[in-house]
Design a protein around this motif. Structure first.
Motif, PDB file in Angstrom:
ATOM      1  N   THR A 164      -6.102  -0.060  10.595  1.00 13.05           N
ATOM      2  CA  THR A 164      -5.965  -1.446  10.124  1.00 13.05           C
ATOM      3  C   THR A 164      -4.516  -1.894  10.209  1.00 13.05           C
ATOM      4  N   HIS A 165      -3.592  -1.022   9.783  1.00 11.29           N
ATOM      5  CA  HIS A 165      -2.171  -1.403   9.801  1.00 11.29           C
ATOM      6  C   HIS A 165      -1.711  -1.742  11.219  1.00 11.29           C
ATOM      7  N   CYS A 223      -6.200   4.544   7.434  1.00 15.01           N
ATOM      8  CA  CYS A 223      -5.581   3.266   7.045  1.00 15.01           C
ATOM      9  C   CYS A 223      -4.663   2.722   8.130  1.00 15.01           C
ATOM     10  N   GLU A 237       0.830  -1.206   0.000  1.00 13.37           N
ATOM     11  CA  GLU A 237       0.000   0.000   0.000  1.00 13.37           C
ATOM     12  C   GLU A 237       0.870   1.263   0.000  1.00 13.37           C
TER      13      GLU A 237
END
Ligand SMILES: [Fe+2]
Length: 217
Positions: free
Chosen positions: A175-176, A172, A85
């Motif tokens: 989630t990481h 994001c 990503e």
């Protein structure tokens, strides 16, 4: 309970206590941040510039260190998703646009201000110790995610409306961070128990670097 089930329960409780320690470190760091309204424009620019000097060229490098250190397929799979990503969506480019728009591109002096503490984290990552490295990156992701509203506030006060970087990382990285704790679970299962000073050495070094981003010296 079978011995395998005991081992799983013990890994999960180790990960939970590591996460609690990291959350306390992040809470402490956030509580120590100066009020943006109390900072001068030059001080706000300095924080944005030093943040960029540290993150732009080192985040993917350090996450790659976590990938290289990991011994389990499960941890590698989680970390490679994170790296994919970062590269696919060009997060360093996103950060650079954010910094240009806030008129806070790092100078040589900004880079020099963080250089000694940055080197300590680089050398720590270079040891490629699986559990301490992943613990450090979980701390980093968790901090970044919760730091985004503050960073966006600084940029807005510098006259910027370019918020893609802070918007994306405020979401994001939730989630990481969760994925890094799952990776940590898998690595703990492969590693001998570590004393706390070894487990959190990288967290301490990274915390000092982040404090150095906030205050130049
Ligand atoms: Fe990123």
């Amino acid at each position: 309970m079978s011995s395998a089930a005991v081992a799983v329960a013990s890994n999960a409780s180790t990960t939970a206590s590591i996460q609690a320690h990291i959350d306390r470190e992040i809470d402490g760091l956030l509580a120590s941040l100066p009020e943006p309204a109390a900072l001068s424009a030059a001080e706000r620019r300095g924080i944005l510039a030093r943040y960029t000097a540290v993150l732009e060229g080192n985040f993917i490098y350090w996450m790659t260190g976590a990938y290289l250190s990991a011994g389990s397929d499960e941890a590698r799979a989680k970390i490679i998703d994170n790296l994919r990503e970062e590269v696919r969506d060009c997060h360093p480019g996103m950060l650079r646009r954010f910094t240009i728009a806030a008129d806070a591109v790092p100078t040589g002096d900004d880079a020099q201000d963080v250089y000694p503490n940055l080197m300590k984290v680089r050398l720590f990552i270079g040891r490629l110790s699986p559990v301490p490295t992943i613990v450090t990156m979980a701390f980093f992701e968790g901090f970044i995610q919760r730091f985004m509203p503050y960073l966006a506030d600084l940029a807005r006060r510098q006259g910027s409306n370019e918020m893609e970087y802070t918007d994306v990382h405020g979401i994001c990285d939730i989630t990481h961070t969760q994925e890094l704790y799952q990776a940590l679970d898998a690595e703990i299962a492969l590693s001998p128990a570590l004393p706390a000073d070894e487990m959190f050495e990288g967290v301490g070094l990274l915390r000092r670097l982040i404090e150095n981003i906030v205050v130049a010296n």
